[in-house]
Design a protein around this motif. Structure first.
Motif, short mmCIF file in Angstrom:
data_model
loop_
_atom_site.label_atom_id
_atom_site.label_comp_id
_atom_site.label_asym_id
_atom_site.label_seq_id
_atom_site.Cartn_x
_atom_site.Cartn_y
_atom_site.Cartn_z
N ARG A 56 21.26 99.67 40.36
CA ARG A 56 21.10 100.83 39.47
C ARG A 56 19.62 101.14 39.22
O ARG A 56 19.18 102.28 39.34
CB ARG A 56 21.84 100.55 38.16
CG ARG A 56 21.80 101.66 37.17
CD ARG A 56 22.69 101.32 35.97
NE ARG A 56 22.61 102.39 35.00
CZ ARG A 56 22.56 102.20 33.70
NH1 ARG A 56 22.61 101.00 33.21
NH2 ARG A 56 22.48 103.22 32.88
N VAL A 57 18.86 100.10 38.87
CA VAL A 57 17.43 100.29 38.61
C VAL A 57 16.70 100.71 39.88
O VAL A 57 15.86 101.60 39.85
CB VAL A 57 16.81 99.01 38.00
CG1 VAL A 57 15.30 99.12 37.92
CG2 VAL A 57 17.39 98.75 36.61
N SER A 58 17.06 100.11 41.00
CA SER A 58 16.42 100.44 42.27
C SER A 58 16.59 101.92 42.61
O SER A 58 15.63 102.58 43.03
CB SER A 58 17.00 99.57 43.39
OG SER A 58 16.43 99.90 44.63
N GLU A 59 17.78 102.45 42.42
CA GLU A 59 18.04 103.86 42.74
C GLU A 59 17.22 104.79 41.85
O GLU A 59 16.59 105.73 42.33
CB GLU A 59 19.53 104.16 42.61
CG GLU A 59 20.37 103.52 43.70
CD GLU A 59 21.86 103.61 43.44
OE1 GLU A 59 22.29 104.14 42.39
OE2 GLU A 59 22.62 103.11 44.31
N VAL A 60 17.23 104.52 40.55
CA VAL A 60 16.53 105.41 39.62
C VAL A 60 15.02 105.29 39.78
O VAL A 60 14.30 106.30 39.83
CB VAL A 60 16.97 105.11 38.16
CG1 VAL A 60 16.16 105.93 37.17
CG2 VAL A 60 18.46 105.39 38.00
N VAL A 61 14.52 104.07 39.89
CA VAL A 61 13.08 103.85 40.06
C VAL A 61 12.63 104.39 41.42
O VAL A 61 11.55 104.97 41.53
CB VAL A 61 12.73 102.35 39.90
CG1 VAL A 61 11.36 102.04 40.43
CG2 VAL A 61 12.84 101.95 38.43
N GLY A 62 13.46 104.22 42.45
CA GLY A 62 13.13 104.75 43.76
C GLY A 62 12.92 106.26 43.73
O GLY A 62 11.97 106.79 44.32
N ASP A 63 13.79 106.95 43.01
CA ASP A 63 13.64 108.40 42.86
C ASP A 63 12.34 108.75 42.13
O ASP A 63 11.63 109.68 42.53
CB ASP A 63 14.83 109.00 42.10
CG ASP A 63 16.12 108.98 42.91
OD1 ASP A 63 16.06 108.79 44.15
OD2 ASP A 63 17.20 109.15 42.29
N LYS A 64 12.02 108.00 41.08
CA LYS A 64 10.79 108.24 40.32
C LYS A 64 9.56 107.99 41.19
O LYS A 64 8.59 108.76 41.16
CB LYS A 64 10.76 107.34 39.07
CG LYS A 64 9.57 107.58 38.16
CD LYS A 64 9.67 108.95 37.52
CE LYS A 64 8.63 109.13 36.45
NZ LYS A 64 8.70 110.45 35.83
N LEU A 65 9.61 106.94 42.00
CA LEU A 65 8.48 106.63 42.89
C LEU A 65 8.32 107.69 43.98
O LEU A 65 7.19 108.04 44.34
CB LEU A 65 8.65 105.24 43.51
CG LEU A 65 8.51 104.08 42.53
CD1 LEU A 65 8.98 102.79 43.18
CD2 LEU A 65 7.08 103.95 42.05
#
Length: 154
Positions: A56-65
């Motif tokens: 979950r964190v990977s997907e959201v943070v990946g989008d932000k990055l």
């Protein structure tokens, strides 16, 4: 951009995102290993971290990055739990672990010891206070502490 600046920028923009999801950003690193770059997020929460939490964190943070694009090199994004033996580095880490047993390593001996184990009672910007197994309270100056981590007892 230097690694230090990358970490600062990523932390500034991604820590609020991680916290909105209900997690703590425990640590963050950008390293080169075997010719590849890795941006690692270590997340925590009281109940522990599952694979689903990391995804979950990977997907959201990946989008932000992707939106920020702060890193010129290609890199791998990793999100994981910091593990039991990770160092407690911040006041937030310490606050979360009050009442738990910790292990403190020192740069120099105090009272003939370079390692103390005990229940974390309190802390401030200068001292860490623990209760050792012998029920004696010990206040240690943070300047002489090299590492603090949770004590693993069997």
């Amino acid at each position: 951009m230097s690694r230090k600046n990358i970490i600062r920028t990523v932390r500034e923009h991604c820590e609020p995102v991680v916290e909105e999801l209900g997690y703590d950003l425990v640590d963050l690193e950008f390293v080169k290993e075997n010719g590849s770059y890795f941006l690692r997020f270590y997340i925590g929460k009281t109940e522990g971290i599952s694979i689903d939490d990391c995804q979950r964190v990977s997907e959201v943070v990946g989008d932000k990055l992707d939106e920020l694009d702060p890193i010129e090199e290609s890199y791998y994004l990793e999100v994981s739990s910091p593990g039991l033996d990770r160092p407690l580095k911040t006041d937030k880490d310490l606050k979360r672990n009050i009442g738990k047993d910790i292990e403190i390593n020192l740069y120099k001996s105090i009272d003939g010891k370079k390692k103390y184990i005990g229940e974390l009672l309190d802390f401030d910007k200068d001292y860490i206070k623990i209760r050792e197994d012998n029920l004696m309270d010990k206040k240690l100056d943070r300047e002489v502490i090299s590492k603090i981590k949770l004590a693993v007892k069997f």
